[in-house]
Design a protein around this motif. Structure first.
Motif: not given
Length: 435
Positions: A270-277, A282-287
C-alpha cells in the motif's frame, strides 16, 4: 458533470499503475536478497531450501540468483501453484492445486517432509513461505485422507470464515502445519522468510504456519466448525475431538532454533502505491491493511467513505486516493463464482450510483480472485450505465455472487496472469476534485 472519455481512460490507467506498483514492491527479487544467510556462518553444514506458496518458486529463484556462497551448497524443494513455476537450477520446483488441494500437493508435501529428516545441528534450513501454502501442503494426519482435506477445504471456502479461522482448522488436521515442519527439521537451524497475505501478518496464518508455534487448540478449531455450521466427516471430527490434531505450542524445545522474518506485507504494498499516487497529484490515504468482513459489506462502507469525501470534503479533501488491503470473505449463496474483490467492487459501485468523480479498482495481488484466473476489476462512473444498456443487472449479479460474470461482460476485468507474489487484496478508490 460527467468527465470526458479521455479522462475516464486516464483514471483507469492510473488505478492499474497503482495496482502494478503494489505488486512490484512485493516481488521476491526485491525482498529476498537482504535476508539471505551469510555463507560464512554455514560452516560444513548443508543449506536445504524448502517452501510452499504462490510466490515460493519466484522466491527460490531469487535465492539462487543472489546466493553469495558456492552453488553446490544449494538444494531443496518448493511447492507452488499450477502455472506459477519458474526455472531454477538447484532447487526443485513442484506444482500443485490451489485453493482445493490435489494428489500432486500431497506427494510434494510427503517429499518435502522427508527431505528434512535426519538433519544435524550444523545444517541450515531456509524456508520460503507465501500465501497459498495451506492448500499446497495438504499432508493429513494419520487416519485422514486427501479426500477429507479436500472436503474440509471446500466447506471452509464457502462458509464465510475468515482466513485466520480457516487456517486454525487446517493446522489441526495437518501433519506438516502448525509448527510440525520446523519440528521435523530439529536440531537444524531454520530461517523462515514470509510474504504475508493475511490481515495482521500473523505468521501462524501464512500457509497455516508450518514452521512457527501455534497457540490455538483443537477446541478452537471445533468452535469455528460449530460457528459456521460446517459438516465434518466422522474421521475429521474424531481427530479434533480426541485432541490428536494438537499442534506445536510456544516453548516447545524442537522450535528453539527457529527464526522468522516478514519480508513483504500488505502495508508495504500500500505504501508503494501511495508513493505513486502522490507523484500523480493525488493525496494518498491508507485506510487500513487488514480490513475484513463480508465483501459486499466492506464495499458499502468504502463507498460511504468515498461519497463523504467527494460530497463533503470529509474526513479528507479530493483529489485523493483511498487505499486499503486485507482479506474479505464471500459467503456464496447464489449461482455465481464468488471472488471477494469483484464482489466488494460491485457492491461499492452500486452504492456509488455512478458518481461522476469516483473510480475504483479491487484486485488480489497474486492475480487470482477466488478460484478464477482473474485478479479483479475496475469500476468507473459509466459502469452501471453500460451494464444496464447490455441487459446486465448489477443487483441481480450481486445477489448471485457473480461479480466475475458482471465485469467480464463489460470487459472491465483485470487480468495480470501469475504475479509470482502474494500480499493479499488491494483496493484503490480515486476521487477527483470538483471541476
Amino acid at each position: 458533470m460527467p468527465q470526458p472519455a479521455s479522462s475516464q481512460a486516464h483514471q483507469a490507467q492510473l488505478l492499474r499503475r497503482l495496482f502494478d506498483a503494489a505488486i512490484a514492491s512485493a516481488q521476491p527479487a526485491v525482498c529476498i536478497p537482504p535476508h539471505l544467510p551469510d555463507p560464512a556462518t554455514l560452516g560444513s553444514g548443508r543449506l536445504i531450501v524448502i517452501g510452499a506458496g504462490k510466490a515460493s518458486a519466484a522466491m527460490a529463484r531469487a535465492v539462487e540468483q543472489h546466493w553469495r556462497g558456492p552453488k553446490s551448497q544449494l538444494g531443496g524443494l518448493v511447492v507452488t501453484r499450477y502455472g506459477y513455476a519458474v526455472p531454477c537450477e538447484h532447487i526443485e520446483i513442484v506444482e500443485a492445486a490451489h485453493p482445493v488441494p490435489d494428489a500432486a500437493g500431497l506427494a510434494a508435501a510427503e517429499r518435502l517432509l522427508a527431505l528434512v529428516q535426519g538433519l544435524t545441528a550444523d545444517d541450515f534450513v531456509l524456508c520460503l513461505i507465501s500465501g497459498g501454502g495451506s492448500s499446497l501442503l495438504p499432508l493429513p494426519l494419520p487416519g485422514l485422507t486427501l479426500d477429507h482435506k479436500q472436503a474440509v477445504n471446500r466447506a471452509l471456502l464457502k462458509s464465510g470464515a475468515t482466513i485466520s479461522e480457516m487456517n486454525c482448522v487446517r493446522r489441526h488436521l495437518s501433519a506438516i502445519k502448525g509448527g510440525r515442519l520446523a519440528a521435523a527439521c530439529h536440531p537444524a537451524r531454520v530461517l523462515t522468510l514470509l510474504l504475508s497475505d493475511v490481515p495482521g501478518d500473523n505468521p501462524i496464518d501464512i500457509a497455516s504456519g508450518p514452521t512457527v508455534p501455534d497457540p490455538t487448540t483443537c477446541d478452537d478449531a471445533l468452535a469455528i466448525v460449530r460457528r459456521y455450521g460446517i459438516e465434518l466427516p466422522d474421521a475429521v471430527r474424531e481427530v479434533l475431538e480426541s485432541g490428536r490434531g494438537e499442534s506445536l505450542k510456544p516453548g516447545d524445545e524442537r522450535l528453539a532454533r527457529i527464526e522468522t522474518r516478514m519480508i513483504a506485507t500488505p502495508q508495504m504494498a500500500l505504501e508503494a502505491a501511495a508513493a505513486l499516487a502522490r507523484e500523480a497529484g493525488y493525496t494518498p490515504y491508507i485506510l487500513g491493511d487488514a480490513l475484513e468482513g463480508e465483501a459486499r459489506d466492506v464495499g458499502k462502507v468504502l463507498a460511504g467513505i468515498a461519497l463523504q469525501v467527494a460530497q463533503r470534503g470529509q474526513p479528507v479533501a479530493a483529489p485523493c486516493v483511498l487505499l486499503s488491503g486485507g482479506e474479505t470473505t464471500v459467503t456464496v449463496r447464489g449461482q455465481g463464482r464468488g471472488g471477494r474483490n469483484v464482489e466488494c467492487l460491485l457492491s461499492l459501485g452500486i452504492t456509488l450510483a455512478s458518481h461522476p468523480r469516483i473510480h475504483a479498482l479491487a484486485g488480489d495481488t497474486d492475480g487470482v480472485d477466488g478460484q478464477e484466473e482473474i485478479a479483479g476489476a475496475i469500476f468507473t462512473p459509466h459502469t452501471l450505465t453500460r451494464a444496464w444498456a447490455m441487459g446486465v443487472k448489477p443487483l441481480d449479479r450481486l445477489a448471485e455472487n457473480d461479480g466475475h460474470g458482471f465485469f467480464e461482460a463489460l470487459g472491465d476485468a483485470v487480468v495480470t496472469g501469475p504475479t509470482l507474489t502474494n500480499v493479499n487484496d488491494f483496493r484503490a478508490i480515486l476521487i477527483d476534485a470538483q471541476g
